[in-house]
Motif scaffolding. Sequence first.
Motif, PDB file in Angstrom:
ATOM      1  N   SER A  42       0.912  -1.151  -0.053  1.00 20.73           N
ATOM      2  CA  SER A  42       0.128   0.012   0.015  1.00 20.73           C
ATOM      3  C   SER A  42       0.830   1.292   0.111  1.00 20.73           C
ATOM      4  O   SER A  42       2.023   1.086   0.519  1.00 20.73           O
ATOM      5  CB  SER A  42      -0.992   0.170   1.215  1.00 20.73           C
ATOM      6  N   VAL A  43       0.275   2.382  -0.224  1.00 19.58           N
ATOM      7  CA  VAL A  43       1.086   3.475  -0.542  1.00 19.58           C
ATOM      8  C   VAL A  43       0.263   4.731  -0.033  1.00 19.58           C
ATOM      9  O   VAL A  43      -0.976   4.546   0.342  1.00 19.58           O
ATOM     10  CB  VAL A  43       1.558   3.904  -1.856  1.00 19.58           C
ATOM     11  N   SER A  44       0.902   5.724   0.327  1.00 17.79           N
ATOM     12  CA  SER A  44       0.200   6.874   1.069  1.00 17.79           C
ATOM     13  C   SER A  44       1.039   8.248   0.407  1.00 17.79           C
ATOM     14  O   SER A  44       2.325   8.142   0.709  1.00 17.79           O
ATOM     15  CB  SER A  44       0.155   7.106   2.271  1.00 17.79           C
ATOM     16  N   ARG A  45       0.381   9.400   0.089  1.00 18.44           N
ATOM     17  CA  ARG A  45       1.273  10.623  -0.152  1.00 18.44           C
ATOM     18  C   ARG A  45       0.397  11.750   0.537  1.00 18.44           C
ATOM     19  O   ARG A  45      -0.848  12.294  -0.187  1.00 18.44           O
ATOM     20  CB  ARG A  45       1.327  10.535  -1.642  1.00 18.44           C
ATOM     21  N   SER A  46       0.927  12.292   1.291  1.00 20.60           N
ATOM     22  CA  SER A  46       0.152  13.132   2.166  1.00 20.60           C
ATOM     23  C   SER A  46       0.636  14.623   1.881  1.00 20.60           C
ATOM     24  O   SER A  46      -0.046  15.700   2.177  1.00 20.60           O
ATOM     25  CB  SER A  46       0.099  12.888   3.719  1.00 20.60           C
ATOM     26  N   LYS A  47       1.944  14.516   1.285  1.00 24.97           N
ATOM     27  CA  LYS A  47       2.672  15.902   0.784  1.00 24.97           C
ATOM     28  C   LYS A  47       3.235  15.610  -0.531  1.00 24.97           C
ATOM     29  O   LYS A  47       3.523  14.406  -0.829  1.00 24.97           O
ATOM     30  CB  LYS A  47       3.551  16.014   1.955  1.00 24.97           C
ATOM     31  N   THR A  48       3.489  16.551  -1.307  1.00 28.82           N
ATOM     32  CA  THR A  48       3.965  16.607  -2.566  1.00 28.82           C
ATOM     33  C   THR A  48       5.365  15.709  -2.642  1.00 28.82           C
ATOM     34  O   THR A  48       5.603  14.929  -3.449  1.00 28.82           O
ATOM     35  CB  THR A  48       4.152  18.192  -3.270  1.00 28.82           C
ATOM     36  N   GLU A  49       6.162  16.100  -1.722  1.00 29.42           N
ATOM     37  CA  GLU A  49       7.527  15.601  -1.458  1.00 29.42           C
ATOM     38  C   GLU A  49       7.659  14.089  -0.979  1.00 29.42           C
ATOM     39  O   GLU A  49       8.770  13.801  -1.038  1.00 29.42           O
ATOM     40  CB  GLU A  49       8.382  16.756  -0.502  1.00 29.42           C
ATOM     41  N   ASP A  50       6.618  13.420  -0.381  1.00 33.63           N
ATOM     42  CA  ASP A  50       6.733  12.392   0.355  1.00 33.63           C
ATOM     43  C   ASP A  50       5.792  11.281  -0.278  1.00 33.63           C
ATOM     44  O   ASP A  50       4.718  11.560  -0.246  1.00 33.63           O
ATOM     45  CB  ASP A  50       6.638  12.390   1.968  1.00 33.63           C
ATOM     46  N   PHE A  51       6.461   9.974  -0.664  1.00 32.57           N
ATOM     47  CA  PHE A  51       5.668   8.931  -1.126  1.00 32.57           C
ATOM     48  C   PHE A  51       6.018   7.920  -0.139  1.00 32.57           C
ATOM     49  O   PHE A  51       7.206   7.761  -0.107  1.00 32.57           O
ATOM     50  CB  PHE A  51       5.884   8.950  -2.350  1.00 32.57           C
ATOM     51  N   LEU A  52       5.196   7.262   0.634  1.00 35.26           N
ATOM     52  CA  LEU A  52       5.456   6.107   1.272  1.00 35.26           C
ATOM     53  C   LEU A  52       5.093   4.729   0.894  1.00 35.26           C
ATOM     54  O   LEU A  52       3.863   4.711   0.381  1.00 35.26           O
ATOM     55  CB  LEU A  52       4.741   6.275   2.999  1.00 35.26           C
ATOM     56  N   LEU A  53       5.742   3.865   0.842  1.00 33.41           N
ATOM     57  CA  LEU A  53       5.562   2.477   0.545  1.00 33.41           C
ATOM     58  C   LEU A  53       5.345   1.713   1.689  1.00 33.41           C
ATOM     59  O   LEU A  53       6.435   1.326   2.527  1.00 33.41           O
ATOM     60  CB  LEU A  53       6.297   1.625  -0.508  1.00 33.41           C
ATOM     61  N   THR A  54       4.163   0.757   2.125  1.00 30.53           N
ATOM     62  CA  THR A  54       4.284  -0.092   3.119  1.00 30.53           C
ATOM     63  C   THR A  54       3.872  -1.345   3.045  1.00 30.53           C
ATOM     64  O   THR A  54       3.041  -1.797   2.029  1.00 30.53           O
ATOM     65  CB  THR A  54       2.988   0.558   4.008  1.00 30.53           C
ATOM     66  N   LEU A  55       4.436  -2.236   3.292  1.00 30.48           N
ATOM     67  CA  LEU A  55       4.584  -3.798   3.518  1.00 30.48           C
ATOM     68  C   LEU A  55       3.587  -4.267   4.559  1.00 30.48           C
ATOM     69  O   LEU A  55       4.291  -4.135   5.696  1.00 30.48           O
ATOM     70  CB  LEU A  55       5.643  -4.659   3.284  1.00 30.48           C
ATOM     71  N   GLU A  56       2.257  -4.561   4.517  1.00 31.35           N
ATOM     72  CA  GLU A  56       1.947  -4.540   5.751  1.00 31.35           C
ATOM     73  C   GLU A  56       2.231  -5.762   6.570  1.00 31.35           C
ATOM     74  O   GLU A  56       2.147  -5.928   7.918  1.00 31.35           O
ATOM     75  CB  GLU A  56       0.115  -4.677   5.450  1.00 31.35           C
ATOM     76  N   SER A  57       2.381  -6.903   5.959  1.00 27.18           N
ATOM     77  CA  SER A  57       3.011  -8.009   6.626  1.00 27.18           C
ATOM     78  C   SER A  57       4.111  -8.742   5.455  1.00 27.18           C
ATOM     79  O   SER A  57       3.512  -9.381   4.293  1.00 27.18           O
ATOM     80  CB  SER A  57       1.712  -8.907   6.934  1.00 27.18           C
ATOM     81  N   ALA A  58       5.033  -8.520   5.767  1.00 31.95           N
ATOM     82  CA  ALA A  58       6.163  -8.611   4.776  1.00 31.95           C
ATOM     83  C   ALA A  58       6.394 -10.256   4.591  1.00 31.95           C
ATOM     84  O   ALA A  58       5.966 -11.197   5.678  1.00 31.95           O
ATOM     85  CB  ALA A  58       7.683  -8.244   5.380  1.00 31.95           C
ATOM     86  N   THR A  59       6.749 -10.639   3.293  1.00 30.65           N
ATOM     87  CA  THR A  59       6.833 -12.061   3.181  1.00 30.65           C
ATOM     88  C   THR A  59       8.252 -12.165   2.283  1.00 30.65           C
ATOM     89  O   THR A  59       8.792 -11.308   1.766  1.00 30.65           O
ATOM     90  CB  THR A  59       5.818 -12.507   2.177  1.00 30.65           C
ATOM     91  N   SER A  60       8.703 -13.285   2.370  1.00 26.04           N
ATOM     92  CA  SER A  60       9.997 -13.673   1.805  1.00 26.04           C
ATOM     93  C   SER A  60      10.011 -13.393   0.097  1.00 26.04           C
ATOM     94  O   SER A  60      11.084 -12.871  -0.327  1.00 26.04           O
ATOM     95  CB  SER A  60      10.364 -15.120   1.905  1.00 26.04           C
ATOM     96  N   SER A  61       8.725 -13.321  -0.338  1.00 29.07           N
ATOM     97  CA  SER A  61       8.600 -13.030  -2.049  1.00 29.07           C
ATOM     98  C   SER A  61       8.734 -11.399  -2.241  1.00 29.07           C
ATOM     99  O   SER A  61       9.197 -10.867  -3.205  1.00 29.07           O
ATOM    100  CB  SER A  61       7.248 -13.388  -2.453  1.00 29.07           C
ATOM    101  N   GLN A  62       9.004 -10.695  -1.078  1.00 24.87           N
ATOM    102  CA  GLN A  62       9.121  -9.280  -1.175  1.00 24.87           C
ATOM    103  C   GLN A  62      10.628  -8.851  -0.849  1.00 24.87           C
ATOM    104  O   GLN A  62      10.819  -7.347  -0.837  1.00 24.87           O
ATOM    105  CB  GLN A  62       8.117  -8.527  -0.246  1.00 24.87           C
ATOM    106  N   THR A  63      11.491  -9.805  -0.666  1.00 23.69           N
ATOM    107  CA  THR A  63      12.658  -9.581  -0.694  1.00 23.69           C
ATOM    108  C   THR A  63      13.256  -8.863  -1.919  1.00 23.69           C
ATOM    109  O   THR A  63      13.076  -9.487  -3.018  1.00 23.69           O
ATOM    110  CB  THR A  63      13.729 -10.713  -0.164  1.00 23.69           C
ATOM    111  N   SER A  64      13.773  -7.667  -2.137  1.00 23.58           N
ATOM    112  CA  SER A  64      13.999  -7.124  -3.479  1.00 23.58           C
ATOM    113  C   SER A  64      14.622  -5.764  -3.207  1.00 23.58           C
ATOM    114  O   SER A  64      15.036  -5.359  -1.939  1.00 23.58           O
ATOM    115  CB  SER A  64      12.700  -6.789  -4.311  1.00 23.58           C
ATOM    116  N   VAL A  65      15.111  -5.270  -4.331  1.00 21.52           N
ATOM    117  CA  VAL A  65      15.540  -3.663  -4.289  1.00 21.52           C
ATOM    118  C   VAL A  65      14.298  -2.911  -4.895  1.00 21.52           C
ATOM    119  O   VAL A  65      13.844  -3.212  -5.775  1.00 21.52           O
ATOM    120  CB  VAL A  65      16.757  -3.572  -5.043  1.00 21.52           C
TER     121      VAL A  65
END
Lengths: 113, 113
Positions: free
Chosen positions: B65-88
């Motif tokens: 999921s993502v959120s952007r409350s300000k122009t300058e900031d963009f957040l990416l959230t993994l609610e419950s991380a899994t091994s398949s989300q290991t990445s760059v």
Amino acid sequence: GESVGLHLPTLSVQEGDNSIINCAYSNSASDYFIWYKQESGKGPQFIIDIRSNMDKRQGQRVTVLLNKTVKHLSLQIAATQPGDSAVYFCAENISTGGFKTIFGAGTRLFVKA
Amino acid sequence: DAGITQSPRHKVTETGTPVTLRCHQTENHRYMYWYRQDPGHGLRLIHYSYGVKDTDKGEVSDGYSVSRSKTEDFLLTLESATSSQTSVYFCAISRGPDSYEQYFGPGTRLTVT
């Protein structure tokens, strides 16, 4: 910095020679193309772009050729230097129906001194 | 990487824990993107934003999921991380729908054990 140990097609060239990196794109509706360079440990950087109404575009030591008939894009680097060693990605963009960019898997260029 | 920072740059977390990655830009660009980069897949779009509180899904958005409350900031959230989300993970920005050139941050290497 960050890098990914990608198992990519590799092009090895001698310093001073010209390099040609090829890319086959997937969507005939794509109308804008970009080449990016990704050095080890860094994010991709813009190199050159071309619109679908063009066949060729030149930059500083780089030329991009577009063949829409066979959906092929190439990046030519003149007088390749050790600093050109990197992974090169093509990206296709579709401007209709909303935003869509598709990145190719990339080619690793290795320049031998 | 000018004008774009990502934090943290490296993170190791356990399966099932929440993780938030932050992208910060000083360019005042309207569009912001989150990509993941994995061997054999190149860059794949997770989510993007076309303005404050305006976001949309990319091709691999499940589990993010993502959120952007300000122009300058963009957040990416993994609610419950899994091994398949290991990445760059790379953040990118662009000026707008008529400017497809994207500028990338330095990346975050995430390992989920």
